[in-house]
Scaffold this motif. Structure first.
Motif, mmCIF file in Angstrom:
data_model
loop_
_atom_site.group_PDB
_atom_site.id
_atom_site.type_symbol
_atom_site.label_atom_id
_atom_site.label_comp_id
_atom_site.label_asym_id
_atom_site.label_seq_id
_atom_site.Cartn_x
_atom_site.Cartn_y
_atom_site.Cartn_z
ATOM 1 N N TRP A 99 -5.984 41.203 75.817
ATOM 2 C CA TRP A 99 -6.802 41.384 74.624
ATOM 3 C C TRP A 99 -8.081 40.560 74.694
ATOM 4 C CZ3 TRP A 99 -6.408 45.343 71.716
ATOM 5 C CH2 TRP A 99 -5.175 45.981 71.546
ATOM 6 N N GLY A 100 -8.050 39.425 75.320
ATOM 7 C CA GLY A 100 -9.262 38.613 75.472
ATOM 8 C C GLY A 100 -10.317 39.346 76.279
ATOM 9 N N TYR A 101 -9.888 39.994 77.355
ATOM 10 C CA TYR A 101 -10.832 40.774 78.158
ATOM 11 C C TYR A 101 -11.341 41.990 77.382
ATOM 12 C CZ TYR A 101 -9.685 38.003 82.255
ATOM 13 O OH TYR A 101 -9.537 36.979 83.129
ATOM 14 N N ALA A 102 -10.470 42.593 76.584
ATOM 15 C CA ALA A 102 -10.887 43.751 75.781
ATOM 16 C C ALA A 102 -11.941 43.337 74.759
ATOM 17 C CB ALA A 102 -9.683 44.376 75.083
ATOM 18 N N TRP A 103 -11.709 42.232 74.043
ATOM 19 C CA TRP A 103 -12.682 41.768 73.056
ATOM 20 C C TRP A 103 -13.983 41.333 73.723
ATOM 21 C CZ3 TRP A 103 -12.429 43.515 68.542
ATOM 22 C CH2 TRP A 103 -11.226 43.713 67.898
ATOM 23 N N MET A 104 -13.882 40.763 74.918
ATOM 24 C CA MET A 104 -15.094 40.378 75.632
ATOM 25 C C MET A 104 -15.914 41.636 75.987
ATOM 26 S SD MET A 104 -15.533 38.084 79.063
ATOM 27 C CE MET A 104 -14.656 39.239 80.090
ATOM 28 N N GLY A 105 -15.234 42.699 76.388
ATOM 29 C CA GLY A 105 -15.929 43.949 76.701
ATOM 30 C C GLY A 105 -16.577 44.557 75.481
ATOM 31 N N VAL A 106 -15.855 44.554 74.356
ATOM 32 C CA VAL A 106 -16.412 45.079 73.106
ATOM 33 C C VAL A 106 -17.604 44.237 72.672
ATOM 34 C CG1 VAL A 106 -15.941 45.394 70.644
ATOM 35 C CG2 VAL A 106 -14.266 46.150 72.340
ATOM 36 N N GLY A 107 -17.470 42.928 72.779
ATOM 37 C CA GLY A 107 -18.588 42.044 72.416
ATOM 38 C C GLY A 107 -19.819 42.297 73.273
ATOM 39 N N MET A 108 -19.613 42.551 74.555
ATOM 40 C CA MET A 108 -20.743 42.838 75.451
ATOM 41 C C MET A 108 -21.408 44.155 75.059
ATOM 42 S SD MET A 108 -22.588 41.686 77.868
ATOM 43 C CE MET A 108 -21.612 40.350 78.472
ATOM 44 N N LEU A 109 -20.618 45.167 74.716
ATOM 45 C CA LEU A 109 -21.198 46.446 74.283
ATOM 46 C C LEU A 109 -21.996 46.284 72.995
ATOM 47 C CD1 LEU A 109 -18.276 48.951 74.968
ATOM 48 C CD2 LEU A 109 -20.445 48.768 76.194
ATOM 49 N N VAL A 110 -21.469 45.522 72.052
ATOM 50 C CA VAL A 110 -22.181 45.277 70.795
ATOM 51 C C VAL A 110 -23.471 44.513 71.065
ATOM 52 C CG1 VAL A 110 -22.068 44.015 68.612
ATOM 53 C CG2 VAL A 110 -20.132 45.403 69.354
ATOM 54 N N PHE A 111 -23.414 43.517 71.937
ATOM 55 C CA PHE A 111 -24.614 42.744 72.276
ATOM 56 C C PHE A 111 -25.707 43.641 72.834
ATOM 57 C CE2 PHE A 111 -26.990 40.755 75.760
ATOM 58 C CZ PHE A 111 -27.711 39.818 75.043
ATOM 59 N N TRP A 112 -25.372 44.483 73.818
ATOM 60 C CA TRP A 112 -26.383 45.347 74.429
ATOM 61 C C TRP A 112 -26.886 46.402 73.433
ATOM 62 C CZ3 TRP A 112 -29.154 43.861 78.192
ATOM 63 C CH2 TRP A 112 -28.655 43.010 79.150
ATOM 64 N N ALA A 113 -26.012 46.907 72.574
ATOM 65 C CA ALA A 113 -26.443 47.889 71.575
ATOM 66 C C ALA A 113 -27.439 47.267 70.606
ATOM 67 C CB ALA A 113 -25.230 48.438 70.821
ATOM 68 N N VAL A 114 -27.151 46.049 70.144
ATOM 69 C CA VAL A 114 -28.064 45.371 69.223
ATOM 70 C C VAL A 114 -29.387 45.076 69.913
ATOM 71 C CG1 VAL A 114 -28.430 43.215 67.951
ATOM 72 C CG2 VAL A 114 -26.268 44.433 67.738
ATOM 73 N N LEU A 115 -29.332 44.652 71.152
ATOM 74 C CA LEU A 115 -30.559 44.344 71.897
ATOM 75 C C LEU A 115 -31.419 45.598 72.093
ATOM 76 C CD1 LEU A 115 -32.025 42.026 73.395
ATOM 77 C CD2 LEU A 115 -30.925 42.869 75.466
ATOM 78 N N ILE A 116 -30.812 46.703 72.483
ATOM 79 C CA ILE A 116 -31.571 47.938 72.732
ATOM 80 C C ILE A 116 -32.146 48.492 71.427
ATOM 81 C CG2 ILE A 116 -31.314 50.353 73.435
ATOM 82 C CD1 ILE A 116 -29.354 49.291 75.595
ATOM 83 N N VAL A 117 -31.355 48.490 70.359
ATOM 84 C CA VAL A 117 -31.853 48.979 69.065
ATOM 85 C C VAL A 117 -32.981 48.074 68.559
ATOM 86 C CG1 VAL A 117 -31.224 49.285 66.637
ATOM 87 C CG2 VAL A 117 -29.753 50.193 68.425
ATOM 88 N N GLY A 118 -32.852 46.782 68.744
ATOM 89 C CA GLY A 118 -33.910 45.857 68.324
ATOM 90 C C GLY A 118 -35.211 46.102 69.062
ATOM 91 N N ILE A 119 -35.128 46.314 70.363
ATOM 92 C CA ILE A 119 -36.336 46.601 71.144
ATOM 93 C C ILE A 119 -36.939 47.936 70.723
ATOM 94 C CG2 ILE A 119 -37.157 47.165 73.466
ATOM 95 C CD1 ILE A 119 -35.203 45.024 74.519
ATOM 96 N N ALA A 120 -36.094 48.944 70.508
ATOM 97 C CA ALA A 120 -36.601 50.257 70.084
ATOM 98 C C ALA A 120 -37.304 50.162 68.733
ATOM 99 C CB ALA A 120 -35.456 51.261 70.023
ATOM 100 N N LEU A 121 -36.729 49.410 67.797
ATOM 101 C CA LEU A 121 -37.369 49.255 66.489
ATOM 102 C C LEU A 121 -38.673 48.472 66.600
ATOM 103 C CD1 LEU A 121 -34.299 48.565 64.170
ATOM 104 C CD2 LEU A 121 -35.718 50.619 64.280
ATOM 105 N N ALA A 122 -38.717 47.468 67.457
ATOM 106 C CA ALA A 122 -39.949 46.701 67.642
ATOM 107 C C ALA A 122 -41.060 47.576 68.220
ATOM 108 C CB ALA A 122 -39.690 45.495 68.543
ATOM 109 N N VAL A 123 -40.716 48.412 69.193
ATOM 110 C CA VAL A 123 -41.707 49.316 69.782
ATOM 111 C C VAL A 123 -42.165 50.338 68.747
ATOM 112 C CG1 VAL A 123 -42.007 51.158 71.491
ATOM 113 C CG2 VAL A 123 -40.940 49.006 72.151
ATOM 114 N N ARG A 124 -41.221 50.870 67.992
ATOM 115 C CA ARG A 124 -41.583 51.855 66.960
ATOM 116 C C ARG A 124 -42.505 51.247 65.907
ATOM 117 N NH1 ARG A 124 -37.376 55.311 63.237
ATOM 118 N NH2 ARG A 124 -38.973 56.537 62.196
#
Length: 85
Positions: free
Chosen positions: A12-37
């Protein structure tokens, strides 16, 4: 001798780490897209300014006291007669 037994991550620790990494990259990409927009949005471009209508200009001059009520009503009637909007 001391052993560090039981302090590593479980499945479960590895699963939560994977989910956390996906959330991190999603927030980063959406933030960059909104900044460019926001950076390329056309709401603050100088060519988008609409000038006031003739009636608005006349009302502003009347409000500032540059013309009296008689002149205001005469000019407003002339504008309306000419069909200016």
């Amino acid at each position: 001798m001391m052993y560090w037994y039981g302090h590593d991550m479980s499945g479960w620790g590895y699963a939560w780490m994977g989910v956390g990494m996906l959330v991190f990259w999603a927030v980063l990409i959406v933030g960059i897209a909104l900044a460019v927009r926001f950076a390329v949005s056309d709401r603050d471009r100088p060519g988008r300014y609409e000038s006031p209508s003739p009636q608005e200009l006349l009302a502003q001059r009347f409000a500032r006291g540059e013309i009296d009520e008689n002149e205001y009503t005469n000019r407003l009637a002339a504008l309306r007669a000419s069909g200016v909007r």
